[in-house]
Design an enzyme around this catalytic site. Structure first.
Site, PDB file in Angstrom:
ATOM      1  N   ALA A  19       0.863  -1.182   0.000  1.00  0.00           N
ATOM      2  CA  ALA A  19       0.000   0.000   0.000  1.00  0.00           C
ATOM      3  C   ALA A  19       0.897   1.228   0.000  1.00  0.00           C
ATOM      4  O   ALA A  19       2.049   1.170   0.446  1.00  0.00           O
ATOM      5  CB  ALA A  19      -0.876  -0.017   1.244  1.00  0.00           C
ATOM      6  N   GLY A  24       0.645  -5.061   0.960  1.00  0.00           N
ATOM      7  CA  GLY A  24      -0.546  -5.150   0.114  1.00  0.00           C
ATOM      8  C   GLY A  24      -0.249  -5.732  -1.260  1.00  0.00           C
ATOM      9  O   GLY A  24      -1.147  -6.272  -1.921  1.00  0.00           O
ATOM     10  N   GLU A  67      -0.419  -9.380  -0.711  1.00  0.00           N
ATOM     11  CA  GLU A  67      -1.843  -9.702  -0.482  1.00  0.00           C
ATOM     12  C   GLU A  67      -2.601  -9.724  -1.809  1.00  0.00           C
ATOM     13  O   GLU A  67      -3.479 -10.557  -2.026  1.00  0.00           O
ATOM     14  CB  GLU A  67      -2.457  -8.676   0.477  1.00  0.00           C
ATOM     15  N   GLU A 109       4.524  -4.987   7.234  1.00  0.00           N
ATOM     16  CA  GLU A 109       3.692  -3.967   7.878  1.00  0.00           C
ATOM     17  C   GLU A 109       4.097  -3.680   9.310  1.00  0.00           C
ATOM     18  O   GLU A 109       4.042  -2.538   9.776  1.00  0.00           O
ATOM     19  CB  GLU A 109       2.210  -4.395   7.845  1.00  0.00           C
TER      20      GLU A 109
HETATM   21  N1  CO8 Z   1       4.583   3.371  -0.482  1.00  0.00           N
HETATM   22  C1  CO8 Z   1       4.947   4.534  -1.061  1.00  0.00           C
HETATM   23  N2  CO8 Z   1       6.095   4.694  -1.769  1.00  0.00           N
HETATM   24  C2  CO8 Z   1       6.890   3.628  -1.870  1.00  0.00           C
HETATM   25  C3  CO8 Z   1       6.581   2.388  -1.292  1.00  0.00           C
HETATM   26  C4  CO8 Z   1       5.347   2.275  -0.568  1.00  0.00           C
HETATM   27  N3  CO8 Z   1       4.931   1.102  -0.022  1.00  0.00           N
HETATM   28  N4  CO8 Z   1       7.556   1.508  -1.566  1.00  0.00           N
HETATM   29  C5  CO8 Z   1       8.469   2.192  -2.290  1.00  0.00           C
HETATM   30  N5  CO8 Z   1       8.070   3.461  -2.486  1.00  0.00           N
HETATM   31  C6  CO8 Z   1       8.756   4.539  -3.204  1.00  0.00           C
HETATM   32  C7  CO8 Z   1       9.867   5.141  -2.351  1.00  0.00           C
HETATM   33  O1  CO8 Z   1       9.344   6.124  -1.464  1.00  0.00           O
HETATM   34  C8  CO8 Z   1      10.787   5.720  -3.411  1.00  0.00           C
HETATM   35  O2  CO8 Z   1      10.236   6.930  -3.874  1.00  0.00           O
HETATM   36  P1  CO8 Z   1      11.165   8.271  -3.895  1.00  0.00           P
HETATM   37  O3  CO8 Z   1      12.207   7.951  -4.936  1.00  0.00           O
HETATM   38  O4  CO8 Z   1      10.200   9.321  -4.326  1.00  0.00           O
HETATM   39  O5  CO8 Z   1      11.746   8.424  -2.543  1.00  0.00           O
HETATM   40  C9  CO8 Z   1      10.655   4.719  -4.565  1.00  0.00           C
HETATM   41  O6  CO8 Z   1       9.436   3.997  -4.338  1.00  0.00           O
HETATM   42  C10 CO8 Z   1      11.786   3.707  -4.582  1.00  0.00           C
HETATM   43  O7  CO8 Z   1      11.845   3.106  -3.310  1.00  0.00           O
HETATM   44  P2  CO8 Z   1      13.210   2.925  -2.487  1.00  0.00           P
HETATM   45  O8  CO8 Z   1      14.137   4.054  -2.774  1.00  0.00           O
HETATM   46  O9  CO8 Z   1      12.857   2.705  -1.041  1.00  0.00           O
HETATM   47  O10 CO8 Z   1      13.764   1.597  -3.171  1.00  0.00           O
HETATM   48  P3  CO8 Z   1      14.744   0.500  -2.527  1.00  0.00           P
HETATM   49  O11 CO8 Z   1      15.120  -0.377  -3.668  1.00  0.00           O
HETATM   50  O12 CO8 Z   1      15.837   1.149  -1.738  1.00  0.00           O
HETATM   51  O13 CO8 Z   1      13.840  -0.338  -1.472  1.00  0.00           O
HETATM   52  C11 CO8 Z   1      11.854  -1.517  -0.770  1.00  0.00           C
HETATM   53  C12 CO8 Z   1      12.770  -1.113  -1.947  1.00  0.00           C
HETATM   54  C13 CO8 Z   1      12.623  -2.455   0.163  1.00  0.00           C
HETATM   55  C14 CO8 Z   1      10.633  -2.220  -1.332  1.00  0.00           C
HETATM   56  C15 CO8 Z   1      11.452  -0.245   0.023  1.00  0.00           C
HETATM   57  O14 CO8 Z   1      10.976   0.721  -0.899  1.00  0.00           O
HETATM   58  C16 CO8 Z   1      10.390  -0.475   1.048  1.00  0.00           C
HETATM   59  O15 CO8 Z   1      10.676  -0.986   2.120  1.00  0.00           O
HETATM   60  N6  CO8 Z   1       9.123  -0.089   0.732  1.00  0.00           N
HETATM   61  C17 CO8 Z   1       8.038  -0.168   1.663  1.00  0.00           C
HETATM   62  C18 CO8 Z   1       7.517  -1.597   1.733  1.00  0.00           C
HETATM   63  C19 CO8 Z   1       6.391  -1.693   2.728  1.00  0.00           C
HETATM   64  O16 CO8 Z   1       6.533  -1.406   3.901  1.00  0.00           O
HETATM   65  N7  CO8 Z   1       5.212  -2.157   2.258  1.00  0.00           N
HETATM   66  C20 CO8 Z   1       4.054  -2.342   3.106  1.00  0.00           C
HETATM   67  C21 CO8 Z   1       3.232  -1.117   3.109  1.00  0.00           C
HETATM   68  S1  CO8 Z   1       1.864  -1.226   4.243  1.00  0.00           S
HETATM   69  C22 CO8 Z   1       0.768  -2.224   3.451  1.00  0.00           C
HETATM   70  O17 CO8 Z   1       0.972  -2.697   2.364  1.00  0.00           O
HETATM   71  C23 CO8 Z   1      -0.509  -2.490   4.188  1.00  0.00           C
HETATM   72  C24 CO8 Z   1      -1.516  -3.243   3.321  1.00  0.00           C
HETATM   73  C25 CO8 Z   1      -2.891  -3.057   3.898  1.00  0.00           C
HETATM   74  C26 CO8 Z   1      -3.979  -3.560   2.933  1.00  0.00           C
HETATM   75  C27 CO8 Z   1      -4.149  -2.680   1.733  1.00  0.00           C
HETATM   76  C28 CO8 Z   1      -4.152  -3.396   0.425  1.00  0.00           C
HETATM   77  C29 CO8 Z   1      -3.431  -2.662  -0.712  1.00  0.00           C
END
Ligand code: CO8
Length: 257
Positions: A65, A108, A111, A131
């Site tokens: 998400a 997500g 999921e 999460e």
């Molecule tokens: N949300 C928003 N932006 C994101 C997300 C995210 N989940 N993941 C990556 N991005 C963005 C980053 O902010 C970045 O943008 P910017 O260049 O503008 O800063 C760009 O994508 C590239 O990301 P990274 O620089 O972080 O890339 P890396 O290769 O260093 O890392 C990762 C990749 C490991 C995937 C890292 O981006 C990360 O940890 N992302 C978050 C993952 C996460 O926590 N996901 C769970 C989110 S909560 C959730 O899904 C709850 C679900 C609830 C149900 C809803 C159904 C949809």
């Protein structure tokens, strides 16, 4: 702005749906989720489509998400979003849906893949339910579908530690139908969709329904649904065609009737 979700109609009655938000690793903001739901709802009634492949790009299936839409959200606002309807549009698709995972499938995003019917994972794909690391928990299947797929002890580990795992590990746990080299994931998924498209679609849809509903009910209820669907398929033209083709030693032509 690019389309957040694209849908291509390929030969062999296959639709290829792609999440297209590369600048955010295909993070699922509300607009993307809504576009996915609309795409899948339009495929529900498309009798020319017999199998669907859902994918992202080579860096991410979807990184979860969109945390930037969560950071300031208030509880009632999250309730009012009624986001569950978007995943239901995917999980209730009558045709088999194959998730082709390359790169990240987190939160997500995983999921969403688990709302599909078959998962093909690249060996270096990174899957997980992270999460907990941002102070929440899965909200769309990460504690439920995951547990049904891999069992309590793996689901606890995955959710409580939030640590990503590879496509290889996903396959070993029973969370992927197949694992293959990353650059072959999409081709493999499309080949599988093609094979399914040659099958009688009414039988394919009945099998999907029996497996999904059976998984969530008692053995007796599941067996009753299976038996009734089996009996009902004897009313289909494709059943007659399939059996006659076998006896006449020719390839069947299934029409979906
Ligand atoms: N949300 C928003 N932006 C994101 C997300 C995210 N989940 N993941 C990556 N991005 C963005 C980053 O902010 C970045 O943008 P910017 O260049 O503008 O800063 C760009 O994508 C590239 O990301 P990274 O620089 O972080 O890339 P890396 O290769 O260093 O890392 C990762 C990749 C490991 C995937 C890292 O981006 C990360 O940890 N992302 C978050 C993952 C996460 O926590 N996901 C769970 C989110 S909560 C959730 O899904 C709850 C679900 C609830 C149900 C809803 C159904 C949809």
């Amino acid at each position: 702005m690019n389309d957040l979700v694209t849908c291509e109609f390929l030969e062999h009655a296959t639709a290829l749906v792609k999440i297209n938000r590369p600048e955010a690793l295909n993070a699922l903001n509300m607009a993307t989720r809504k576009a996915l739901a609309e795409t899948f709802l339009s495929l529900h009634d498309n009798e020319n489509i017999r199998a669907i492949v859902l994918t992202g790009d080579d860096k991410a299936f979807a990184a979860g998400a969109d945390l930037k839409e969560f950071v300031d959200a208030q509880p009632m606002e999250i309730v009012r979003r009624r986001a569950e309807r978007y995943w239901q549009a995917v999980s209730s698709t009558p045709q088999p849906v194959i998730a082709a995972i390359r790169g990240y499938a987190m939160g997500g995003g995983l999921e969403l893949a688990m709302a599909c019917d078959i998962i093909i994972a690249g060996e270096n794909a990174q899957l997980g339910q992270p999460e907990i690391k941002v102070g929440i928990m899965p909200g769309a299947g990460g504690t439920q579908r995951l547990t049904r797929a891999v069992g309590k002890f793996q689901a606890m580990r995955i959710n409580l530690l939030g640590k990503p795992f590879s496509g290889e590990e996903a396959f070993a746990m029973g969370l992927a139908s197949e694992v293959c080299p990353d650059d072959q994931v999409l081709d493999r998924a499309l080949a599988m969709a093609k094979s399914i498209s040659f099958m009688p679609p009414l039988a394919a849809q009945a099998i999907k329904e029996a497996i999904i509903h059976g998984e969530n009910s008692s053995l007796e209820a599941g067996l009753a649904l299976e038996r009734k669907s089996f009996q009902l398929l004897f009313a289909s033209e494709d059943r007659k065609e399939g059996m006659e083709a076998f006896i006449e030693k020719r390839k069947p032509q299934f029409k979906g009737s």
